[in-house]
Design a protein around this motif. Structure first.
Motif, short mmCIF file in Angstrom:
data_model
loop_
_atom_site.label_atom_id
_atom_site.label_comp_id
_atom_site.label_asym_id
_atom_site.label_seq_id
_atom_site.Cartn_x
_atom_site.Cartn_y
_atom_site.Cartn_z
N ALA A 217 -2.42 9.33 7.03
CA ALA A 217 -3.02 10.57 7.51
C ALA A 217 -3.51 10.42 8.95
N ASP A 220 -0.48 10.45 11.21
CA ASP A 220 0.46 11.55 10.96
C ASP A 220 1.82 11.03 10.50
N ARG A 222 4.38 10.62 7.32
CA ARG A 222 4.71 11.17 6.02
C ARG A 222 5.52 10.16 5.20
N SER A 288 4.90 7.89 14.18
CA SER A 288 5.99 8.66 13.60
C SER A 288 7.11 8.82 14.60
#
Length: 290
Positions: A217, A220, A222, A288
């Protein structure tokens, strides 16, 4: 059990250990990750990567301080106890907790389980040896077994190293030899190559990065997304796998596939005695890729 995951890497050993636990044997696991037998441990210690030696000294400190050492064995068959006692005086549980992140109460509970066991055994894997001070880690575990008189007697099962994988012969069977494919089909045989190629299109040739949900989290990231992992030594592209097997602030990845570049992340440090590379710990940045 320290720095090993025999459920995956040594399934026969892992199954037998689990059987013993299910029949009442006590199990202490020291591993930053909550995997395999750690889920069945009476005490699971999750030290910060790179703090193994301090953790083992803390174990030995408790064994001595609480009178759990085998005094007869030490008197008749060991040397160097005064020097070791002086060293261990610097590793009380509270200080070890500060170094390792392992709560002092958990350390004491684990050390008591080992110290009071009728026939204690230590098993360790590459999570102990693939560090800058891997040799010191093994020596510290050996000291712990000697303190208990668990070496060369019927009062214990000593110190048992586990290799990185359970079966080098099995690796050859699966195609690790340079001139053979799985099942010993020759690389020079077009038919054997075709069979292997058909099986390799079904595999998922990626390495995964295990990430704690809170870290995912924060950055960021996933689950299932491509991420870039950078260290001071290199960069790798991996697929995020979000879960609680790793502790907050730590990530873990295997290195199966050369294309992912995981080996570029590690340093060129090696154990000062054995020259075993320090594969198990390095500082990284995760972002990410999307």
């Amino acid at each position: 059990m320290v720095g090993a995951n025999p459920v995956e890497a040594h399934p026969v050993v892992g199954a037998r250990l689990l059987q013993r636990v299910l029949h009442g044997a006590k199990l202490v696991v020291a591993d930053p990750r909550a995997v395999g037998l750690a889920l069945h441990a009476d005490v699971h210690l999750r030290p910060r990567p790179g703090t193994n030696v301090a953790l083992f000294h803390g174990f030995a400190h408790v064994v001595l301080a609480e009178g759990l050492a085998d005094e007869e064995f030490l008197r008749e068959r060991a040397v160097g106890l005064p020097e070791l006692t002086e060293l261990l005086a610097d590793y009380p549980p509270d200080r070890v907790a500060d170094i390792t992140g392992v709560p002092a109460a958990d350390l004491v509970a684990a050390a008591r389980l080992y110290g009071r066991a009728r026939r204690p055994a230590i098993l360790y894997g590459l999570g102990v040896t693939e560090h800058l001070h891997g040799t010191d880690g093994v020596r510290s575990l050996t000291n712990l077994a000697i303190l208990r008189g668990a070496v060369g007697t019927d009062r214990g099962y000593g110190v048992n190293p586990l290799r990185g994988q359970n079966n080098v012969q099995g690796a050859s069977d699966m195609g690790a030899l340079p001139d053979f494919l799985p099942g010993y089909g020759r690389v020079s045989d077009p038919a054997a190559r075709s069979r292997a190629e058909a099986v390799y299109l079904e595999l998922d040739p990626v390495d995964f990065l295990d990430v704690h949900p809170d870290d995912a989290a924060r950055y960021d990231v996933r689950d299932g997304a491509q991420v870039t992992v950078e260290s001071r030594h290199g960069r790798a592209c991996l697929i995020a796998r979000v879960g609680e097997q790793t502790a907050l602030g730590q990530v873990f990845c295997s290195f199966h596939f050369p294309a992912s570049g995981v080996n570029r992340l590690t340093s060129d440090h090696a154990d000062t005695v054995t020259s075993c590379p320090e594969y198990k710990v390095t500082a990284v940045r995760v972002a990410s890729s999307s």
